[in-house]
Design an enzyme around this catalytic site. Structure first.
Site, PDB file in Angstrom:
ATOM      1  N   ASN A   6      27.402  25.229  36.531  1.00  0.00           N
ATOM      2  CA  ASN A   6      26.465  25.159  37.653  1.00  0.00           C
ATOM      3  C   ASN A   6      25.349  26.151  37.353  1.00  0.00           C
ATOM      4  O   ASN A   6      25.531  27.358  37.486  1.00  0.00           O
ATOM      5  CB  ASN A   6      27.204  25.528  38.953  1.00  0.00           C
ATOM      6  CG  ASN A   6      26.256  25.621  40.143  1.00  0.00           C
ATOM      7  OD1 ASN A   6      25.084  25.268  40.048  1.00  0.00           O
ATOM      8  ND2 ASN A   6      26.768  26.107  41.272  1.00  0.00           N
ATOM      9  N   LYS A   8      22.686  26.661  38.889  1.00  0.00           N
ATOM     10  CA  LYS A   8      22.021  27.153  40.112  1.00  0.00           C
ATOM     11  C   LYS A   8      20.495  27.068  39.940  1.00  0.00           C
ATOM     12  O   LYS A   8      20.023  26.161  39.258  1.00  0.00           O
ATOM     13  CB  LYS A   8      22.519  28.557  40.456  1.00  0.00           C
ATOM     14  CG  LYS A   8      24.058  28.606  40.525  1.00  0.00           C
ATOM     15  CD  LYS A   8      24.614  29.846  41.130  1.00  0.00           C
ATOM     16  CE  LYS A   8      26.137  29.765  41.142  1.00  0.00           C
ATOM     17  NZ  LYS A   8      26.775  30.906  41.774  1.00  0.00           N
ATOM     18  N   HIS A  93      28.585  23.932  48.253  1.00  0.00           N
ATOM     19  CA  HIS A  93      28.667  25.229  47.593  1.00  0.00           C
ATOM     20  C   HIS A  93      28.434  26.324  48.640  1.00  0.00           C
ATOM     21  O   HIS A  93      27.636  26.150  49.555  1.00  0.00           O
ATOM     22  CB  HIS A  93      27.629  25.316  46.471  1.00  0.00           C
ATOM     23  CG  HIS A  93      27.854  26.494  45.584  1.00  0.00           C
ATOM     24  ND1 HIS A  93      27.478  27.763  45.945  1.00  0.00           N
ATOM     25  CD2 HIS A  93      28.456  26.601  44.372  1.00  0.00           C
ATOM     26  CE1 HIS A  93      27.842  28.597  44.972  1.00  0.00           C
ATOM     27  NE2 HIS A  93      28.436  27.915  44.016  1.00  0.00           N
ATOM     28  N   GLU A  95      26.755  28.914  48.572  1.00  0.00           N
ATOM     29  CA  GLU A  95      25.354  29.322  48.709  1.00  0.00           C
ATOM     30  C   GLU A  95      24.601  28.351  49.611  1.00  0.00           C
ATOM     31  O   GLU A  95      23.719  28.734  50.374  1.00  0.00           O
ATOM     32  CB  GLU A  95      24.705  29.430  47.321  1.00  0.00           C
ATOM     33  CG  GLU A  95      25.209  30.663  46.572  1.00  0.00           C
ATOM     34  CD  GLU A  95      25.333  30.500  45.073  1.00  0.00           C
ATOM     35  OE1 GLU A  95      24.720  29.577  44.506  1.00  0.00           O
ATOM     36  OE2 GLU A  95      26.055  31.312  44.457  1.00  0.00           O
ATOM     37  N   GLU A 165      36.429  27.996  45.363  1.00  0.00           N
ATOM     38  CA  GLU A 165      35.546  29.099  44.990  1.00  0.00           C
ATOM     39  C   GLU A 165      35.590  30.150  46.098  1.00  0.00           C
ATOM     40  O   GLU A 165      34.839  30.042  47.084  1.00  0.00           O
ATOM     41  CB  GLU A 165      34.103  28.602  44.819  1.00  0.00           C
ATOM     42  CG  GLU A 165      33.917  27.599  43.706  1.00  0.00           C
ATOM     43  CD  GLU A 165      32.498  27.643  43.143  1.00  0.00           C
ATOM     44  OE1 GLU A 165      32.377  27.758  41.923  1.00  0.00           O
ATOM     45  OE2 GLU A 165      31.528  27.571  43.908  1.00  0.00           O
ATOM     46  N   GLY A 171      29.718  35.322  41.588  1.00  0.00           N
ATOM     47  CA  GLY A 171      28.625  36.183  41.124  1.00  0.00           C
ATOM     48  C   GLY A 171      28.895  37.669  41.260  1.00  0.00           C
ATOM     49  O   GLY A 171      27.980  38.482  41.148  1.00  0.00           O
ATOM     50  N   SER A 210      33.194  33.951  39.057  1.00  0.00           N
ATOM     51  CA  SER A 210      33.241  34.954  37.982  1.00  0.00           C
ATOM     52  C   SER A 210      34.136  34.557  36.813  1.00  0.00           C
ATOM     53  O   SER A 210      34.836  35.396  36.242  1.00  0.00           O
ATOM     54  CB  SER A 210      33.662  36.325  38.547  1.00  0.00           C
ATOM     55  OG  SER A 210      32.685  36.783  39.452  1.00  0.00           O
ATOM     56  N   GLY A 232      27.114  31.944  36.289  1.00  0.00           N
ATOM     57  CA  GLY A 232      26.407  32.794  35.330  1.00  0.00           C
ATOM     58  C   GLY A 232      26.781  32.555  33.874  1.00  0.00           C
ATOM     59  O   GLY A 232      25.902  32.479  33.007  1.00  0.00           O
TER      60      GLY A 232
HETATM   61  P1  13P Z   1      29.704  32.657  38.960  1.00  0.00           P
HETATM   62  O1  13P Z   1      30.467  32.043  37.830  1.00  0.00           O
HETATM   63  O2  13P Z   1      28.363  33.170  38.557  1.00  0.00           O
HETATM   64  O3  13P Z   1      30.531  33.655  39.713  1.00  0.00           O
HETATM   65  O4  13P Z   1      29.380  31.482  40.005  1.00  0.00           O
HETATM   66  C1  13P Z   1      30.411  30.644  40.368  1.00  0.00           C
HETATM   67  C2  13P Z   1      29.833  29.513  41.107  1.00  0.00           C
HETATM   68  O5  13P Z   1      29.284  29.666  42.178  1.00  0.00           O
HETATM   69  C3  13P Z   1      29.928  28.177  40.495  1.00  0.00           C
HETATM   70  O6  13P Z   1      29.568  27.189  41.384  1.00  0.00           O
END
Ligand code: 13P
Length: 253
Positions: A6, A8, A93, A95, A165, A171, A210, A232
């Site tokens: 992802n 983002k 998600h 976010e 998640e 993150g 993460s 990330g």
């Molecule tokens: P990270 O791997 O950056 O923690 O993000 C996870 C995520 O939100 C995948 O959708």
């Protein structure tokens, strides 16, 4: 095993091109059984779609709207995504829930629309840190599952991907522990089984939060983990390729 990146709100077209070219190069001549999915921002779907045509990499989007067309300024429909050979669409998600007010009801409408068009929703669920600390984790997860999967049919469950998640792990560099993932995944699968009467083996449940090349072996080896949704770490081709390599080693029969 589904390993999905992802991206983002990251990458300009030239950066997306470089990232995908490096992933393709890393996978060249390699046999792999995992499903590899990249989910770039909408503005890079065209570029990425063209580059991965003919490869085994699949295309995902990070969101969609449930109406097929019309006066919905700023939204992207499922047929628009299908045009670029998108197969997976991430919905719900954390976010999007936090910053854009996406509710379980909206996620459910999106899930039904995606399945109707024969695409695969990746439905994200997860508790916040304060919900976990208050002992509400499973109440929250079950409630999200019931609302997001409302009115889906048993047949739909074949095309469904759920991503657990935990919001506090996204993150932050702090992934959930093996024990926390095992407990959550087993309970989520039990709950989906009770809703649809399907076996654990027929439920595709990813972990996200993460995930790195350092912790992916431990995470992906867990019996109830069927893949990872990676933020990330999916933006660095060498790290993403390393995670794919690890995923291949942990594929369960
Ligand atoms: P990270 O791997 O950056 O923690 O993000 C996870 C995520 O939100 C995948 O959708």
């Amino acid at each position: 095993m589904i390993i999905a990146g992802n991206w983002k709100m990251n990458t300009l077209p030239n950066e997306a091109e470089e990232l995908v070219r490096n992933i393709l190069q890393g996978l060249q001549d390699k046999k792999f059984d995992s499903e590899i999915v990249v989910c770039p921002p909408f503005t890079n779907l065209h570029t990425v779609s063209a580059l991965i045509t003919g490869s085994k990499i699949k295309l995902g989007a990070q969101n969609c709207y449930y109406e097929p067309k019309g006066a919905f300024t700023g939204e992207i429909s499922i047929p628009m995504l299908k045009y670029f050979d998108v197969e997976y669409i991430i919905i719900g998600h954390s976010e999007r829930r936090t910053y854009f007010g996406e509710t379980d009801e909206i996620i459910n409408r999106k899930a039904r629309a995606i399945l109707e068009k024969n695409l695969k929703p990746i439905i994200c669920i997860g508790e916040t840190l304060s919900e976990r600390q208050q002992g509400k984790t499973f109440e929250i997860l079950f409630n999200q599952l019931e609302k997001c999967l409302c009115d889906l049919k048993v047949d739909d469950s074949k095309n469904l991907v759920i991503a657990y998640e935990p919001v506090w792990a996204i993150g932050t560099g702090v992934s959930a522990t093996k024990e926390q993932i095992e407990e959550a995944h087993n309970k989520i699968k039990n709950h989906i089984q009770s809703m649809f009467g399907i076996a654990h083996d027929d439920i595709v449940l990813q972990y996200g939060g993460s995930v790195t090349s350092d912790n992916s072996e431990e995470i992906l080896s867990i019996e109830s983990v069927n893949g990872a949704l990676i933020g990330g770490a999916s933006l660095k081709s060498d790290v993403f390729l390393k995670i794919i390599e690890i995923a291949e080693k942990t594929i369960k029969n």
